[in-house]
Design an enzyme around this catalytic site. Sequence first.
Site: not given
Ligand code: PAF
Length: 282
Positions: A30, A35-37, A61, A185, A187
Site C-alpha cells: 500500500m 526497510e521491511g518492503h 480493507q 510498519s 503506521r
Molecule cells: O499488506 C498490505 O500492505 C496490504 O494488505 C496488501 C497485501 C497490499 C493488500 O492491500
Amino acid sequence: MDVIVAGNREELGKAREAAGPGRYALVPTMGALHEGHRSLIRLAREQADQVVVSIFVNPLQFGPHEDFSRYPRTFEADLGVCAEEGVRVVFAPAVADMYLPDRQVAVSAGAMGSVVEGAFRPGHFDGVLTVVLKLFNLVQPDVAVFGQKDAQQLALVRRMVADLNLPIAIVGAPTVREADGLALSSRNRYLSPADRMTALNLSKALRAGAVQREPERIKDAARAVLETAARFDPPLLLDYLALVDPATFTEVTEDHRGEAILAVAAKVGTTRLIDNVVLALG
Ligand code: PAF
C-alpha cells in the site's frame, strides 16, 4: 534501468512486454515503503527475473472508522525505493481502475477471516483477499511475496491460493525490526516519541512469551509485559494477545506440538499496531 509505471491492465501489458519474458514476482504493497518492503523486494528478486511492486491503498480493507484517508501516501519516494531495489514495474492503479462503481462479487475470507485480527476488523480480510486476487489476475505473477508481520493475511492468502487453485507460489518474508525490537510498519510514522516508548512493549511482550514453553505460560509472560505497559503514558490499550495455529489461526491447546504464532494487537495514542512471533512448541 528505469521503473515503468502502469496504472491499468493495458499499461501493465505494455510494461510486461517492455520488461521482457521470464519469471515474474509480485510484491503487493500500500506504499509508504520502508526497510521491511525493501526486504520483500529483495526476496522477490531472488525468486524471479522481474519484480512488479503494486502500490494501492485499498479502500475495501479499511473499516469506516479506520485510517484510510490519512494512510501515508508517498508515491515519489516509493518510486525511488523501487528504482534503488531494481524493481522493473510499479503497478499503481487509481481506485476507479480497480473497482467498478456497481461491483457485486468479492472474496470471502470465511471463518478464518473473522477470528483474531478479523474479530477486531470486520470485513478487513474480505477486502484484502479481494484486492489480492484482483492484483494476481492483473499482474499474473508466478510468485508473490508477503510479510510475516501480517501473519493472518499471509495465512489467508495461502488458504485462498489453495482453495481457489491459483497457480502462484506464495513466499513469506521475515519481519524486519528496528534495533530496539519495534516491527517496521508504515503506521510507525504516526508514533510520537512517547507513543514509540509504549509501542516497544509489543515486541517486548512477544520476547517474554517466546522464552516460555507451554501455551499458558507463554501467554502469561507476554500478558504481564502488556499489563505493565497499560499503565504507561500514553497507555498501551490491548486488543488481543493470542497463541494460534499458523495455518488456521485457531487458539492452540496445551497439547499443541509444532509451530504456533504468538500475535498481539494494541492501540498506542491514535495508532493501532500489530506484531507476532513464530514459536516452536513441544
Ligand atoms: O499488506 C498490505 O500492505 C496490504 O494488505 C496488501 C497485501 C497490499 C493488500 O492491500
